[in-house]
Design a protein around this motif. Structure first.
Motif, PDB file in Angstrom:
ATOM      1  N   ASP A  40       0.838  -1.237  -0.001  1.00 51.85           N
ATOM      2  CA  ASP A  40       0.157   0.178   0.039  1.00 51.85           C
ATOM      3  C   ASP A  40       1.059   1.077   0.125  1.00 51.85           C
ATOM      4  N   SER A  43      -0.855   4.741   2.377  1.00 54.36           N
ATOM      5  CA  SER A  43      -1.590   3.927   3.244  1.00 54.36           C
ATOM      6  C   SER A  43      -2.596   4.732   4.339  1.00 54.36           C
ATOM      7  N   GLY A  46      -5.323   3.994   8.518  1.00 58.59           N
ATOM      8  CA  GLY A  46      -5.611   2.754   8.918  1.00 58.59           C
ATOM      9  C   GLY A  46      -6.987   2.673   9.496  1.00 58.59           C
ATOM     10  N   PRO A 102      -5.266  -0.616   4.580  1.00 60.64           N
ATOM     11  CA  PRO A 102      -4.406  -1.577   5.183  1.00 60.64           C
ATOM     12  C   PRO A 102      -5.525  -2.373   5.850  1.00 60.64           C
ATOM     13  N   LEU A 117       3.752  -1.176   4.211  1.00 58.16           N
ATOM     14  CA  LEU A 117       2.826  -0.224   4.032  1.00 58.16           C
ATOM     15  C   LEU A 117       3.635   1.377   4.129  1.00 58.16           C
ATOM     16  N   GLU A 119       3.660   5.540   4.313  1.00 62.15           N
ATOM     17  CA  GLU A 119       2.714   6.619   4.844  1.00 62.15           C
ATOM     18  C   GLU A 119       3.728   7.836   5.351  1.00 62.15           C
ATOM     19  N   LEU A 128      -0.778   4.437  11.965  1.00 59.83           N
ATOM     20  CA  LEU A 128      -0.627   3.021  11.200  1.00 59.83           C
ATOM     21  C   LEU A 128       0.211   2.245  12.407  1.00 59.83           C
ATOM     22  N   CYS A 138       3.462  -7.399   9.188  1.00 59.59           N
ATOM     23  CA  CYS A 138       3.352  -6.113   8.643  1.00 59.59           C
ATOM     24  C   CYS A 138       4.546  -5.276   8.773  1.00 59.59           C
ATOM     25  N   ILE A 140       5.779  -1.264   8.365  1.00 57.38           N
ATOM     26  CA  ILE A 140       5.329   0.055   8.135  1.00 57.38           C
ATOM     27  C   ILE A 140       6.613   1.054   7.920  1.00 57.38           C
TER      28      ILE A 140
END
Ligand code: SAM
Length: 285
Positions: A40, A43, A46, A102, A117, A119, A128, A138, A140
């Motif tokens: 993503d 993102s 969330g 996400p 992810l 962002e 997030l 995951c 980020i």
């Protein structure tokens, strides 16, 4: 409060189209045992608080997800069920909240799959992190999503669903998407890519009609690959400003067009303004 950033748009009809499509595609990806990655590039936060001051200002969910949630499941085509069940799953825990892209992916992915992810906004990134950092699948990053995507392709399992969902606050973002898709396809031609775009009707500061930016982007995206689907939903074509939105999908899963057709007819019925709404699905094969 779980989150507030960008909450003023959360749950509108564009979100319904985008998140429903992400759910359909992710659900297709898990039909095969082989792992896949969900990427993503933009993102967001969330999860969004629809009861918060920001969301209440525009109340866009009132003409979007709230309408869909009022309808009983039996009345709606099966294609929409997974998406709506997931929204209800979040709301059972956090009433008046709406999930971002996400979160939908996270609910559908299996233990063998991974989320990556990106962002840039510090507060959104913070949110997030808060929502997703416990999930070991995951990762980020507070980084530019286009650069991040480039660095990750091709993903190790050679299967991926990629959402490219910029805010398009600046004209240059349309060109960034074209560049990103062109470069990504060179590295990973078999991925499923979903590009979200707004349909805007307004005079820009230069006096040009801004819908031209999306149209030009689409024209170029159509030349990047032979297998694509272009989906549009305009709840009310009379609106000045953003009157609808679209998704350009490269390597769409088999039967996605059929599912989208069934669901879009329902979206037009429940979210559209009678004869002023428009849906379209264009495909290259
Ligand atoms: C439309 S929102 C994303 C919504 C999210 N995909 C969803 O559907 O729930 C766009 C987000 O992109 C972030 N953003 C803007 N430019 C970015 C960039 N170059 N790289 C990563 N994120 C960016 C913004 O801060 C914003 O949160």
């Amino acid at each position: 409060m779980l989150s507030y950033q960008h909450a003023f748009h959360a749950g509108n009809s564009a979100d319904v189209l985008k998140h429903w499509t992400v759910c359909l595609c992710a659900d297709y990806m898990i039909q095969k045992d082989k792992p896949f990655w969900y990427l993503d590039t933009h993102s967001g936060a969330g999860i969004y608080d629809l009861a918060g001051a920001e969301a209440q200002k525009t109340n866009e969910a009132h003409h979007g997800i709230h309408v869909m949630l009022r309808e009983s499941e039996e009345k709606l085509p099966e294609a929409l069920h997974l998406y709506l069940r997931l929204v209800k799953r979040l709301q059972a825990k956090h009433p008046h909240h709406y999930p971002g892209s996400p979160w939908f992916a996270q609910q559908i992915l299996r233990p063998q799959d991974k989320l990556r992810l990106f962002e840039l906004h510090p507060k959104d990134h913070q949110h997030l992190e808060k929502h997703f950092r416990q999930d070991r699948r995951c990762r980020i990053e507070k980084a530019d999503g286009h650069h991040g995507l480039k660095a990750l392709l091709p993903p190790p399992p050679k299967r991926a669903l990629i959402l490219i969902d910029p805010p398009y606050e600046q004209e240059k973002e349309y060109n960034e998407v074209i560049k990103s898709i062109t470069e990504s396809l060179k590295r990973f031609a078999t991925g499923t890519y979903i590009v979200w775009y707004p349909l805007i009707q307004r005079a820009s500061t230069q006096g040009r009609n801004k819908s031209g930016s999306a149209e030009n982007m689409l024209k170029q995206l159509k030349r990047t690959h032979s297998d694509w689907l272009n989906v549009q939903f305009c709840p009310d074509t009379r609106i000045q400003g953003m009157f609808g939105s679209g998704l350009f999908i490269i390597n769409p899963p088999w039967l996605l067009a059929e599912q989208l057709q069934k669901g879009l007819t329902a979206l037009a019925h429940y979210l559209g303004q009678d004869t002023h709404s428009r849906i379209s699905i264009e495909s290259n094969n």
